[in-house]
Design a protein around this motif. Structure first.
Motif, PDB file in Angstrom:
ATOM      1  N   GLN A  24       0.825  -1.072  -0.038  1.00  0.00           N
ATOM      2  CA  GLN A  24      -0.156   0.047   0.109  1.00  0.00           C
ATOM      3  C   GLN A  24       0.794   1.428  -0.089  1.00  0.00           C
ATOM      4  N   ILE A  25       0.460   2.469  -0.801  1.00  0.00           N
ATOM      5  CA  ILE A  25       1.152   3.423  -0.822  1.00  0.00           C
ATOM      6  C   ILE A  25       0.909   4.198   0.759  1.00  0.00           C
ATOM      7  N   SER A  26       1.915   5.090   0.980  1.00  0.00           N
ATOM      8  CA  SER A  26       1.806   5.789   2.105  1.00  0.00           C
ATOM      9  C   SER A  26       0.920   6.831   2.170  1.00  0.00           C
TER      10      SER A  26
ATOM     11  N   LEU B 126      -6.690   6.651 -14.519  1.00  0.00           N
ATOM     12  CA  LEU B 126      -6.456   5.128 -14.769  1.00  0.00           C
ATOM     13  C   LEU B 126      -5.559   4.816 -13.657  1.00  0.00           C
ATOM     14  N   GLU B 127      -5.885   3.526 -12.981  1.00  0.00           N
ATOM     15  CA  GLU B 127      -4.841   3.152 -11.975  1.00  0.00           C
ATOM     16  C   GLU B 127      -4.368   1.726 -12.424  1.00  0.00           C
ATOM     17  N   VAL B 128      -2.997   1.054 -12.407  1.00  0.00           N
ATOM     18  CA  VAL B 128      -2.750  -0.038 -12.727  1.00  0.00           C
ATOM     19  C   VAL B 128      -2.103  -0.588 -11.324  1.00  0.00           C
TER      20      VAL B 128
ATOM     21  N   ASP C  39      -6.604  -4.497 -11.781  1.00  0.00           N
ATOM     22  CA  ASP C  39      -6.136  -5.455 -11.065  1.00  0.00           C
ATOM     23  C   ASP C  39      -6.475  -6.787 -11.100  1.00  0.00           C
ATOM     24  N   LEU C  40      -5.607  -7.864 -10.760  1.00  0.00           N
ATOM     25  CA  LEU C  40      -5.865  -9.318 -10.886  1.00  0.00           C
ATOM     26  C   LEU C  40      -6.857  -9.793 -10.057  1.00  0.00           C
ATOM     27  N   SER C  41      -6.553  -9.364  -8.626  1.00  0.00           N
ATOM     28  CA  SER C  41      -7.300  -9.930  -7.467  1.00  0.00           C
ATOM     29  C   SER C  41      -8.822  -9.523  -7.028  1.00  0.00           C
TER      30      SER C  41
ATOM     31  N   GLU D  85     -10.331 -10.876  -4.482  1.00  0.00           N
ATOM     32  CA  GLU D  85     -10.189 -10.891  -3.059  1.00  0.00           C
ATOM     33  C   GLU D  85      -9.758  -9.667  -2.539  1.00  0.00           C
ATOM     34  N   TRP D  86      -8.528  -9.133  -2.976  1.00  0.00           N
ATOM     35  CA  TRP D  86      -7.897  -8.009  -2.422  1.00  0.00           C
ATOM     36  C   TRP D  86      -8.694  -6.526  -2.883  1.00  0.00           C
ATOM     37  N   THR D  87      -9.199  -6.608  -3.997  1.00  0.00           N
ATOM     38  CA  THR D  87      -9.902  -5.220  -4.111  1.00  0.00           C
ATOM     39  C   THR D  87     -11.395  -5.482  -3.689  1.00  0.00           C
TER      40      THR D  87
HETATM   41  C1  LIG Z   1       1.811  -2.808  -5.111  1.00  0.00           C
HETATM   42  S1  LIG Z   1       0.070  -3.308  -5.384  1.00  0.00           S
HETATM   43  C2  LIG Z   1      -0.786  -2.062  -5.434  1.00  0.00           C
HETATM   44  C3  LIG Z   1      -1.065  -1.038  -4.103  1.00  0.00           C
HETATM   45  C4  LIG Z   1      -2.138  -0.081  -4.221  1.00  0.00           C
HETATM   46  N1  LIG Z   1      -1.843   0.822  -5.524  1.00  0.00           N
HETATM   47  C5  LIG Z   1      -2.443   0.743  -3.009  1.00  0.00           C
HETATM   48  O1  LIG Z   1      -1.787   1.711  -2.887  1.00  0.00           O
HETATM   49  O2  LIG Z   1      -2.870   0.263  -2.056  1.00  0.00           O
HETATM   50  C6  LIG Z   1       0.081  -4.081  -6.741  1.00  0.00           C
HETATM   51  C7  LIG Z   1      -1.159  -4.684  -7.189  1.00  0.00           C
HETATM   52  O3  LIG Z   1      -1.187  -5.204  -8.719  1.00  0.00           O
HETATM   53  C8  LIG Z   1      -1.939  -6.174  -8.971  1.00  0.00           C
HETATM   54  N2  LIG Z   1      -1.246  -6.821 -10.173  1.00  0.00           N
HETATM   55  C9  LIG Z   1      -0.148  -7.655 -10.107  1.00  0.00           C
HETATM   56  N3  LIG Z   1       0.018  -7.833 -11.526  1.00  0.00           N
HETATM   57  C10 LIG Z   1      -0.896  -7.595 -12.192  1.00  0.00           C
HETATM   58  C11 LIG Z   1      -1.396  -7.666 -13.641  1.00  0.00           C
HETATM   59  N4  LIG Z   1      -0.595  -8.274 -14.303  1.00  0.00           N
HETATM   60  N5  LIG Z   1      -2.408  -7.070 -14.112  1.00  0.00           N
HETATM   61  C12 LIG Z   1      -3.085  -6.482 -13.024  1.00  0.00           C
HETATM   62  N6  LIG Z   1      -2.939  -6.362 -11.904  1.00  0.00           N
HETATM   63  C13 LIG Z   1      -1.617  -6.744 -11.270  1.00  0.00           C
HETATM   64  C14 LIG Z   1      -1.586  -7.182  -7.623  1.00  0.00           C
HETATM   65  O4  LIG Z   1      -2.717  -7.974  -7.401  1.00  0.00           O
HETATM   66  C15 LIG Z   1      -1.602  -5.814  -6.382  1.00  0.00           C
HETATM   67  O5  LIG Z   1      -3.001  -5.656  -6.204  1.00  0.00           O
END
Ligand SMILES: C[S@@+](CC[C@H](N)C(=O)[O-])C[C@H]1O[C@@H](n2cnc3c(N)ncnc32)[C@H](O)[C@@H]1O
Length: 220
Positions: free
Chosen positions: A43-45, A65-67, A92-94, A96-98
């Motif tokens: 998670q970012i600060s 956009l957010e990647v 995002d891929l998850s 569960e997390w999102t």
């Molecule tokens: C560093 S975390 C993001 C933290 C977020 N920005 C925050 O501040 O809480 C990286 C995220 O990228 C996702 N991720 C990793 N590989 C990915 C991909 N190929 N496509 C989409 N999301 C991906 C992971 O599931 C993870 O949730």
């Protein structure tokens, strides 16, 4: 080169937080909930989130956009800054997390601004481009798997308008970018990205030593 940047010890960091951080109760609770997660360090600060929100406000951003969304803290910071007409596409891929993020986005009143796309981010970005959205976005934040940063960059570059911003997280990579003995794949990828951005005349550039390093690129 002489070093004129202040190192932040814990006392000075506390001062910075106490005298500049404006964090809503919902954001603070999202951080507290995420703190128990085994990947909490992703998670970012909060001070970085506040800077990103200010950058979005400075350019009057409405579409972003957010990647890499994880539990949704950076998305919450950005979505609030985009204002009531704002739209934020999150990749995002998850599931569960999102899904941890969603009640917090609801509570903050920004859930309607967020379009979460679950799947590989490259596919989502390609689909936006295929739907004619090149140049439509004011800002992109890249914070997912490091080896794909160049692929995300080229796509975000096309999706962001002239004068828009592309932000990259982790560009100091826990200090490992400057360790010549570190040849881990992620370290190598971040180093290559930093060098490539430095040479790219299509952008204005600053690498800000906040959090784990935040690079700000402005599309010329
Ligand atoms: C560093 S975390 C993001 C933290 C977020 N920005 C925050 O501040 O809480 C990286 C995220 O990228 C996702 N991720 C990793 N590989 C990915 C991909 N190929 N496509 C989409 N999301 C991906 C992971 O599931 C993870 O949730």
């Amino acid at each position: 080169m002489s070093n004129r940047s202040l190192g932040l010890d814990d006392r000075l960091h506390s001062y910075l937080m106490e005298h500049s951080l404006r964090e809503s109760a919902v954001k603070r609770r999202l951080r507290e909930v995420t703190a128990a997660h085994e990947w909490a360090r992703m998670q970012i600060s909060p001070e970085q989130g506040q800077l990103m929100a200010l950058l979005a406000e400075l350019i009057g951003a409405q579409k972003a956009l957010e990647v890499g969304t994880f539990t949704g803290y950076s998305a919450l910071c950005l979505a609030e800054a985009l204002g009531p007409q704002g739209r934020l596409v999150c990749c995002d891929l998850s599931e569960e997390w999102t899904s941890i993020a969603k009640p917090f986005w609801e509570e903050a009143g920004v859930a309607g601004r967020i379009d979460l796309r679950i799947g590989p981010a490259i596919d989502t970005l390609d689909s936006l481009l295929a739907h004619g959205m090149g140049g439509d976005f004011d800002l992109a934040f890249i914070d997912a798997d490091k080896e794909n940063y160049p692929a995300y960059y080229e796509r975000c570059f096309d999706l962001v308008r002239e004068g828009g911003l592309i932000l990259f997280d982790n560009t100091l990579w826990y200090g490992r970018v400057a360790d010549p003995g570190d040849d881990d794949a992620d370290t190598v990828a971040i180093r290559a990205m930093n060098d490539r951005l430095l040479q790219d005349e299509r952008i204005g550039l600053s690498l800000v030593p906040i959090g784990d390093g935040l690079t700000i690129a402005r599309k010329r």
